[in-house]
Write a protein that holds these residues in place. Structure first.
Motif, PDB file in Angstrom:
ATOM      1  N   ALA A 147       0.870 -21.118   0.348  1.00 26.00           N
ATOM      2  CA  ALA A 147      -0.495 -20.609   0.314  1.00 26.00           C
ATOM      3  C   ALA A 147      -1.352 -21.420   1.270  1.00 26.00           C
ATOM      4  CB  ALA A 147      -1.059 -20.687  -1.106  1.00 26.00           C
ATOM      5  N   SER A 148      -2.562 -20.930   1.520  1.00 28.08           N
ATOM      6  CA  SER A 148      -3.512 -21.631   2.388  1.00 28.08           C
ATOM      7  C   SER A 148      -4.895 -21.037   2.192  1.00 28.08           C
ATOM      8  CB  SER A 148      -3.091 -21.512   3.864  1.00 28.08           C
ATOM      9  OG  SER A 148      -3.131 -20.157   4.286  1.00 28.08           O
ATOM     10  N   CYS A 149      -5.893 -21.730   2.692  1.00 28.95           N
ATOM     11  CA  CYS A 149      -7.238 -21.165   2.896  1.00 28.95           C
ATOM     12  C   CYS A 149      -7.874 -20.674   1.601  1.00 28.95           C
ATOM     13  CB  CYS A 149      -7.183 -20.023   3.917  1.00 28.95           C
ATOM     14  SG  CYS A 149      -6.447 -20.471   5.502  1.00 28.95           S
ATOM     15  N   GLN A 150      -8.483 -21.602   0.860  1.00 26.66           N
ATOM     16  CA  GLN A 150      -9.099 -21.262  -0.428  1.00 26.66           C
ATOM     17  C   GLN A 150     -10.597 -21.566  -0.368  1.00 26.66           C
ATOM     18  OE1 GLN A 150      -6.335 -23.488  -2.836  1.00 26.66           O
ATOM     19  NE2 GLN A 150      -7.569 -25.351  -2.742  1.00 26.66           N
ATOM     20  N   ASN A 151     -11.360 -20.603   0.118  1.00 27.03           N
ATOM     21  CA  ASN A 151     -12.799 -20.788   0.273  1.00 27.03           C
ATOM     22  C   ASN A 151     -13.482 -20.533  -1.067  1.00 27.03           C
ATOM     23  OD1 ASN A 151     -15.600 -20.520   0.951  1.00 27.03           O
ATOM     24  ND2 ASN A 151     -14.990 -20.154   3.080  1.00 27.03           N
ATOM     25  N   GLN A 177       3.583 -25.319   8.756  1.00 24.45           N
ATOM     26  CA  GLN A 177       2.528 -25.713   9.676  1.00 24.45           C
ATOM     27  C   GLN A 177       1.352 -24.730   9.610  1.00 24.45           C
ATOM     28  OE1 GLN A 177       2.345 -24.210  13.450  1.00 24.45           O
ATOM     29  NE2 GLN A 177       2.820 -22.476  12.101  1.00 24.45           N
ATOM     30  N   GLN A 178       0.379 -24.912  10.492  1.00 24.24           N
ATOM     31  CA  GLN A 178      -0.928 -24.313  10.257  1.00 24.24           C
ATOM     32  C   GLN A 178      -1.195 -23.019  11.033  1.00 24.24           C
ATOM     33  OE1 GLN A 178      -0.420 -27.657  11.118  1.00 24.24           O
ATOM     34  NE2 GLN A 178      -0.521 -28.237   8.975  1.00 24.24           N
ATOM     35  N   VAL A 179      -0.972 -22.998  12.328  1.00 22.87           N
ATOM     36  CA  VAL A 179      -1.475 -21.894  13.150  1.00 22.87           C
ATOM     37  C   VAL A 179      -0.334 -21.040  13.677  1.00 22.87           C
ATOM     38  CG1 VAL A 179      -3.620 -23.050  13.754  1.00 22.87           C
ATOM     39  CG2 VAL A 179      -1.604 -23.413  15.172  1.00 22.87           C
ATOM     40  N   MET A 180      -0.617 -19.772  13.933  1.00 26.09           N
ATOM     41  CA  MET A 180       0.411 -18.787  14.245  1.00 26.09           C
ATOM     42  C   MET A 180       1.185 -19.169  15.500  1.00 26.09           C
ATOM     43  SD  MET A 180      -0.090 -14.688  14.249  1.00 26.09           S
ATOM     44  CE  MET A 180       1.322 -13.588  14.150  1.00 26.09           C
ATOM     45  N   MET A 181       2.517 -19.155  15.388  1.00 27.79           N
ATOM     46  CA  MET A 181       3.383 -19.472  16.521  1.00 27.79           C
ATOM     47  C   MET A 181       3.748 -18.214  17.299  1.00 27.79           C
ATOM     48  SD  MET A 181       6.905 -21.722  16.654  1.00 27.79           S
ATOM     49  CE  MET A 181       6.036 -23.279  16.448  1.00 27.79           C
ATOM     50  N   GLY A 182       3.979 -17.109  16.602  1.00 29.79           N
ATOM     51  CA  GLY A 182       4.291 -15.860  17.276  1.00 29.79           C
ATOM     52  C   GLY A 182       3.146 -15.415  18.164  1.00 29.79           C
ATOM     53  N   VAL A 188       9.519 -20.463  10.485  1.00 29.15           N
ATOM     54  CA  VAL A 188       8.182 -21.037  10.554  1.00 29.15           C
ATOM     55  C   VAL A 188       7.328 -20.376   9.482  1.00 29.15           C
ATOM     56  CG1 VAL A 188       6.130 -21.370  11.992  1.00 29.15           C
ATOM     57  CG2 VAL A 188       8.418 -21.481  13.030  1.00 29.15           C
ATOM     58  N   ILE A 189       6.658 -21.199   8.650  1.00 35.67           N
ATOM     59  CA  ILE A 189       5.700 -20.669   7.681  1.00 35.67           C
ATOM     60  C   ILE A 189       4.316 -21.179   8.064  1.00 35.67           C
ATOM     61  CG2 ILE A 189       7.379 -20.359   5.841  1.00 35.67           C
ATOM     62  CD1 ILE A 189       6.362 -22.933   4.537  1.00 35.67           C
ATOM     63  N   THR A 190       3.322 -20.292   7.973  1.00 40.80           N
ATOM     64  CA  THR A 190       2.034 -20.509   8.621  1.00 40.80           C
ATOM     65  C   THR A 190       0.894 -20.025   7.738  1.00 40.80           C
ATOM     66  OG1 THR A 190       3.083 -20.188  10.786  1.00 40.80           O
ATOM     67  CG2 THR A 190       0.707 -19.910  10.703  1.00 40.80           C
ATOM     68  N   GLY A 191      -0.279 -20.634   7.900  1.00 44.40           N
ATOM     69  CA  GLY A 191      -1.491 -20.200   7.204  1.00 44.40           C
ATOM     70  C   GLY A 191      -2.581 -19.816   8.183  1.00 44.40           C
ATOM     71  N   ASP A 192      -3.802 -20.272   7.931  1.00 47.79           N
ATOM     72  CA  ASP A 192      -4.923 -20.286   8.868  1.00 47.79           C
ATOM     73  C   ASP A 192      -5.693 -18.980   9.021  1.00 47.79           C
ATOM     74  OD1 ASP A 192      -6.629 -21.354  11.029  1.00 47.79           O
ATOM     75  OD2 ASP A 192      -5.429 -20.089  12.325  1.00 47.79           O
ATOM     76  N   GLY A 211       1.077 -16.410   5.954  1.00 46.48           N
ATOM     77  CA  GLY A 211       0.475 -16.045   4.677  1.00 46.48           C
ATOM     78  C   GLY A 211      -1.027 -15.901   4.781  1.00 46.48           C
ATOM     79  N   THR A 212      -1.595 -15.054   3.949  1.00 50.17           N
ATOM     80  CA  THR A 212      -3.020 -14.804   3.911  1.00 50.17           C
ATOM     81  C   THR A 212      -3.744 -15.940   3.190  1.00 50.17           C
ATOM     82  OG1 THR A 212      -4.669 -13.136   3.277  1.00 50.17           O
ATOM     83  CG2 THR A 212      -2.856 -13.517   1.746  1.00 50.17           C
ATOM     84  N   SER A 213      -5.020 -15.742   2.919  1.00 50.65           N
ATOM     85  CA  SER A 213      -5.810 -16.733   2.192  1.00 50.65           C
ATOM     86  C   SER A 213      -5.735 -16.505   0.689  1.00 50.65           C
ATOM     87  CB  SER A 213      -7.275 -16.653   2.636  1.00 50.65           C
ATOM     88  OG  SER A 213      -7.804 -15.371   2.340  1.00 50.65           O
ATOM     89  N   ILE A 214      -5.967 -17.556  -0.062  1.00 47.47           N
ATOM     90  CA  ILE A 214      -6.188 -17.427  -1.504  1.00 47.47           C
ATOM     91  C   ILE A 214      -7.525 -16.737  -1.745  1.00 47.47           C
ATOM     92  CG2 ILE A 214      -6.720 -18.740  -3.599  1.00 47.47           C
ATOM     93  CD1 ILE A 214      -3.752 -18.669  -3.096  1.00 47.47           C
ATOM     94  N   SER A 215      -8.534 -17.122  -0.962  1.00 48.43           N
ATOM     95  CA  SER A 215      -9.845 -16.468  -1.032  1.00 48.43           C
ATOM     96  C   SER A 215     -10.589 -16.714   0.266  1.00 48.43           C
ATOM     97  CB  SER A 215     -10.666 -17.007  -2.215  1.00 48.43           C
ATOM     98  OG  SER A 215     -10.868 -18.402  -2.080  1.00 48.43           O
ATOM     99  N   SER A 216     -11.152 -15.646   0.821  1.00 44.78           N
ATOM    100  CA  SER A 216     -11.986 -15.748   2.019  1.00 44.78           C
ATOM    101  C   SER A 216     -12.493 -14.363   2.373  1.00 44.78           C
ATOM    102  CB  SER A 216     -11.196 -16.312   3.215  1.00 44.78           C
ATOM    103  OG  SER A 216     -10.191 -15.401   3.624  1.00 44.78           O
ATOM    104  N   GLY A 217     -13.736 -14.269   2.782  1.00 47.17           N
ATOM    105  CA  GLY A 217     -14.264 -13.044   3.364  1.00 47.17           C
ATOM    106  C   GLY A 217     -14.076 -11.789   2.549  1.00 47.17           C
TER     107      GLY A 217
END
Length: 526
Positions: free
Chosen positions: A163-167, A369-374, A415-419, A446-452
């Motif tokens: 998981a990532s990104c929990q605003n 890691q954090q940011v998209m590699m593809g 590769v697993i990614t958030g952001d 992966g998407t965010s837990i909560s954002s926007g």
């Protein structure tokens, strides 16, 4: 906040400022002993001191880190006296805490916000344990954790979620309520644990304070607010976590010591802010003492192996990176994109990664890691535009890593990614600019837990440019997390999405599932 030699730090090249800490374990007791004062063994609290719950992480075959923080007044600096407090802990082989296998006492020191971490050693590999803390007459919730299997032992199944990104301001953490009930061995968090923005009058639940955090106490308060969420606490108490950060744990889109807004904060200001943010992060995460920060530097990249099945390379793509090229944003490539010295990881971390991948005996080799590699060309038609904060802006290093996958015949690189607050599935190609270039790995974003808001199943803007990117297998922008199951023959990723996070009644479902077969590069839909 502890002061440090800022002038000396600024005189050293950024990529050489990495903190090097010896392998010896530094316990909370040792930290507290650096600041001798009276110890309170039977303190009195204004409210329940374990308001932030418990957590565990960094599992090894014979040890696990367990964590809590004493904070009876969590949004006002913690509400603890400026004195050491004696905290008892125990870890047991049963959920009723009758089969106690280790116990002890640790000091919670004000210099670390009365946070407590114990690196419990002498445990059995691949076992579930339960743990609890006690201070005075107060006891913490009971947490559950699991050690890693012994290195090289045969492992037939492993399950984790990432998981990532929990605003906090933009949604509820209901996804964690469902995650806590999953059959998992591990949770991996890929960055943006907190958001540094000021409180908003239109927020679902506003941030504490009156402005963005800058000082140590302000970052402590922000972490405490996030940690107060009961669903997040439940997921922490249910499984061990591996954590890494991205930008919002400090400041949006910072790059090493370069602020996003140099007209508002200097390099020196950012480093002072970073030191405060890094310390608060360490205080609130179940990390080994080898990650204890020194001023604005903190060693966060590290490696964890689970039997002979999976190895996680947990990366830090924020602390050592060079500045975003082309003045950041999503735009056509400029000359700086092709700079061979541009880096997201720094040279030392890159070599550490390569050495670990080359020596790995695991079937599945994971870059967490954090940011998209593809690569994603975000403009339909002849024009090409790419996000410069992602690996697309650091083209030479990305291609070097992908080439390493192929040349060294790395076993099943994933590769697993958030952001980016949306779900993506992509093949990783040796060279995305060559249409028939071979596939060398897979990426699950992966998407965010909560954002926007609640997000959506599709987006017309994205759908318009997806045909420009045929290696993309899936896109979705609902909220949630990704559940992964590894066996000796295949990897499966289930995209778990929420019906809503703007209210607390959202339900969860599996939107799509994808597999990678052992020894066969490329993603397939289930």
């Amino acid at each position: 906040m502890n002061r440090f030699d800022l002038a000396g730090i600024l005189s050293v090249p950024a990529k050489r400022r990495q903190l090097l800490i010896g392998a010896g374990a530094l316990t909370g007791f040792a930290i507290a002993n650096q600041f001798p004062r009276r110890v309170i063994a039977q303190p009195k609290f204004s409210a329940y001191p374990f308001s932030l719950g418990v957590a565990s992480g960094d599992p090894l075959p014979n040890s696990i880190v367990i964590w809590t923080r004493l904070a009876p007044d969590p949004l006002n600096g913690g509400g603890m006296p400026q004195q050491n407090v004696s905290v008892e802990w125990l870890i047991a082989a049963d959920e009723n805490l009758r089969q106690i296998v280790r116990r002890g006492t640790v000091l919670a020191a004000p210099e670390l916000g009365h946070s407590v971490r114990v690196d419990v050693k002498g445990l059995k590999p691949g076992q579930w344990y339960w743990y609890q803390f006690r201070v005075g007459s107060e006891v913490s919730p009971i947490g559950r954790t699991r050690t890693a299997p012994r290195l090289g032992d045969r492992l037939d199944r492993f399950r984790f979620a990432f998981a990532s990104c929990q605003n906090w301001q933009q949604g509820y953490y209901t996804a964690y309520k469902y995650m806590a009930t999953e059959d998992l061995d591990l949770v991996v968090f890929l960055g943006d644990y907190i958001y540094e923005g000021p409180p908003s009058a239109t927020a679902l639940r506003p941030h504490e304070g009156t402005k963005e955090p800058v000082t140590l106490e302000e970052y402590r308060n922000r972490h405490a607010q996030y940690k107060s969420d009961p669903n997040l606490q439940a997921a922490h108490a249910a499984f061990p976590w591996l954590v890494t950060w991205d930008d919002h744990e400090v400041d949006n889109n910072y790059a090493d010591d370069i602020p996003q807004d140099p007209e508002l904060q200097s390099r020196e200001d950012l480093l002072l802010r970073r030191a405060a943010a890094y310390q608060a992060y360490y205080e609130h995460m179940p990390l080994q003492a080898t990650s204890m920060p020194q001023g604005p530097d903190m060693l966060l990249y590290r490696r964890f192996t689970f039997g002979d099945l999976a190895e996680f390379n947990v990366l830090d793509t924020r602390q050592y990176r060079t500045n975003q090229p082309c003045n950041d944003g999503t735009k056509p490539r400029c000359e700086a994109v092709f700079d061979p010295n541009a880096t997201l990881t720094g040279a030392e971390q890159e070599q550490w990664l390569f050495q670990g991948l080359k020596q790995s005996q695991s079937r599945w080799n994971i870059l967490a890691q954090q940011v998209m590699m593809g690569q994603v060309d975000r403009s339909p038609g002849a024009e090409q535009t790419f996000p410069m904060d992602q690996w697309a802006g650091y083209l030479v290093q990305r291609n070097r890593i992908l080439r390493f996958f192929q040349e060294q015949q790395i076993s099943n690189p994933i590769v697993i990614t958030g952001d980016i607050h949306s779900n993506w599935v992509s093949d990783l190609k040796l060279d995305f600019d060559v249409p028939d270039s071979p596939i060398v790995g897979a990426e699950f974003v992966g998407t965010s837990i909560s954002s926007g808001g609640d997000g959506a199943d599709s987006n017309p803007t994205v759908e318009a440019y997806l045909p420009e990117n045929p290696w993309i297998k899936f896109y979705n922008s609902q909220r949630g997390y990704v559940r992964c199951e590894l066996s000796r023959s295949r990897w499966q990723s289930d995209y778990r999405v929420m019906s809503a996070v703007t209210n607390q009644d959202g339900s969860i479902s599996t939107r799509a599932s994808f597999i990678v077969e052992d020894g066969r590069a490329g993603v397939q839909s289930v």
